[in-house]
Design an enzyme around this catalytic site. Sequence first.
Site, PDB file in Angstrom:
ATOM      1  N   GLY A  40      73.928  64.929 -14.311  1.00 41.68           N
ATOM      2  CA  GLY A  40      73.108  65.935 -13.641  1.00 41.68           C
ATOM      3  C   GLY A  40      71.665  65.913 -14.091  1.00 41.68           C
ATOM      4  O   GLY A  40      71.012  66.952 -14.169  1.00 41.68           O
ATOM      5  N   GLY A  41      71.147  64.717 -14.352  1.00 38.17           N
ATOM      6  CA  GLY A  41      69.781  64.603 -14.845  1.00 38.17           C
ATOM      7  C   GLY A  41      68.731  64.514 -13.758  1.00 38.17           C
ATOM      8  O   GLY A  41      67.598  64.126 -14.029  1.00 38.17           O
ATOM      9  N   SER A  43      67.691  67.117 -11.811  1.00 46.48           N
ATOM     10  CA  SER A  43      66.985  68.376 -11.564  1.00 46.48           C
ATOM     11  C   SER A  43      67.211  69.332 -12.730  1.00 46.48           C
ATOM     12  O   SER A  43      68.047  69.085 -13.605  1.00 46.48           O
ATOM     13  CB  SER A  43      67.474  69.040 -10.260  1.00 46.48           C
ATOM     14  OG  SER A  43      68.840  69.416 -10.373  1.00 46.48           O
ATOM     15  N   GLY A  44      66.449  70.426 -12.733  1.00 45.75           N
ATOM     16  CA  GLY A  44      66.661  71.504 -13.686  1.00 45.75           C
ATOM     17  C   GLY A  44      66.606  71.087 -15.140  1.00 45.75           C
ATOM     18  O   GLY A  44      65.811  70.230 -15.538  1.00 45.75           O
ATOM     19  N   ILE A  45      67.491  71.683 -15.932  1.00 48.01           N
ATOM     20  CA  ILE A  45      67.459  71.398 -17.368  1.00 48.01           C
ATOM     21  C   ILE A  45      67.968  69.990 -17.667  1.00 48.01           C
ATOM     22  O   ILE A  45      67.638  69.423 -18.705  1.00 48.01           O
ATOM     23  CB  ILE A  45      68.247  72.448 -18.185  1.00 48.01           C
ATOM     24  CG1 ILE A  45      69.715  72.513 -17.763  1.00 48.01           C
ATOM     25  CG2 ILE A  45      67.591  73.809 -18.057  1.00 48.01           C
ATOM     26  CD1 ILE A  45      70.532  73.450 -18.641  1.00 48.01           C
ATOM     27  N   LEU A  93      80.791  64.104  -9.868  1.00 46.68           N
ATOM     28  CA  LEU A  93      81.795  64.525 -10.841  1.00 46.68           C
ATOM     29  C   LEU A  93      83.052  65.135 -10.229  1.00 46.68           C
ATOM     30  O   LEU A  93      84.102  65.169 -10.875  1.00 46.68           O
ATOM     31  CB  LEU A  93      81.176  65.511 -11.835  1.00 46.68           C
ATOM     32  CG  LEU A  93      80.362  64.832 -12.939  1.00 46.68           C
ATOM     33  CD1 LEU A  93      79.363  65.796 -13.543  1.00 46.68           C
ATOM     34  CD2 LEU A  93      81.274  64.273 -14.020  1.00 46.68           C
ATOM     35  N   THR A 140      84.595  69.854 -10.862  1.00 44.21           N
ATOM     36  CA  THR A 140      83.267  69.334 -11.196  1.00 44.21           C
ATOM     37  C   THR A 140      82.882  69.640 -12.639  1.00 44.21           C
ATOM     38  O   THR A 140      82.454  68.753 -13.383  1.00 44.21           O
ATOM     39  CB  THR A 140      82.209  69.941 -10.254  1.00 44.21           C
ATOM     40  OG1 THR A 140      82.579  69.664  -8.895  1.00 44.21           O
ATOM     41  CG2 THR A 140      80.830  69.366 -10.538  1.00 44.21           C
ATOM     42  N   TYR A 196      91.269  83.652  -5.328  1.00 43.40           N
ATOM     43  CA  TYR A 196      90.044  83.013  -5.807  1.00 43.40           C
ATOM     44  C   TYR A 196      88.880  84.001  -5.877  1.00 43.40           C
ATOM     45  O   TYR A 196      88.634  84.785  -4.959  1.00 43.40           O
ATOM     46  CB  TYR A 196      89.666  81.854  -4.885  1.00 43.40           C
ATOM     47  CG  TYR A 196      88.396  81.121  -5.290  1.00 43.40           C
ATOM     48  CD1 TYR A 196      88.404  80.241  -6.360  1.00 43.40           C
ATOM     49  CD2 TYR A 196      87.204  81.306  -4.580  1.00 43.40           C
ATOM     50  CE1 TYR A 196      87.256  79.555  -6.724  1.00 43.40           C
ATOM     51  CE2 TYR A 196      86.055  80.627  -4.936  1.00 43.40           C
ATOM     52  CZ  TYR A 196      86.076  79.746  -6.008  1.00 43.40           C
ATOM     53  OH  TYR A 196      84.936  79.077  -6.364  1.00 43.40           O
TER      54      TYR A 196
END
Length: 319
Positions: A40-41, A43-45, A93, A140, A196
Amino acid sequence: MGYFREATGIPGPSGFGSASTAEQVTEGIDASGLTVIITGGSSGIGAETARVMALRGAHVIIGARNTEAAESVKQSILQNTPSARIDIIHLELSSQKSVRDFSDRFISMNLPLNILINNAGVMYCPFKLSEDGIEMQFATNHIGHFLLTNLLLPTIKSTAEKTGIEGRIVNLSSAAHLTTYRGGIRFNKINDKAAYNDKLAYGQSKLANILHANELARRLREEGANVTANSVHPGLIKTNLGRHSTIFVAVLRATTCVLWKSIPQGAATTCYVALHPSVKGISGKYFADCNIEKTTANGLNETLARKLWEYSETLIKSI
């Protein structure tokens, strides 16, 4: 949680706190001999973590679903750090086939692996099953990373053995693990659409991240492997992760405004646990604001962690 410390930015025992940035907590650290995978590189942190790791000299491998966005991150990093070494490999993922393909592709590159940062995630999704028939947030946030870690663990352990440099695995969890279904993990109802709840399902997946790290740490200690595993709460971050529940996130921001962090602050705990020398030898802990933090009874439950491990194995072996 240390909410007062988080709101005020007062440093904890590590010398860092909620106001610290990823650059600040890694200042002076030379990571030039290290290879790091960050899921997950794009966007964001995750993108900020990749930037700071590259800034410190690490060879960064970005695993991303959106490879175009990841390429934009790479080019942005290269503009400011021309010597940065960054590779991008497609990774979805929620798909176990994609996770296995990613692992095969990385292993074929014949690179060492010092640090694995399981950063990617989804949050508050409407009910949906993954292509493998698993509820999307659990698939995920936990199962994908559980499988990826298992596939890459031999490389991490062999790298640590050959180099003498401690391997580190960092799972991004969340304070949302405080709010989950009764019992923590609904093993028999993971895919129960009728019951859920998107918020509780997210909390369940974040609890799973902690339990995974804890049980992995226990197993690594038993083996005598020079590899640690920890989980982190990055904080409340201003990113697009809450896009599936915009009204809830807007209300949350309004009522907890003093606790929200910038992206550079949000990446700090991940980078601290992944690189800082003071974390050497520490394993099976939960960090927030660059300090060891208390978790819940579920988060400390060794029996629950073992049960989750065994359950997760059945889900990845059945595919």
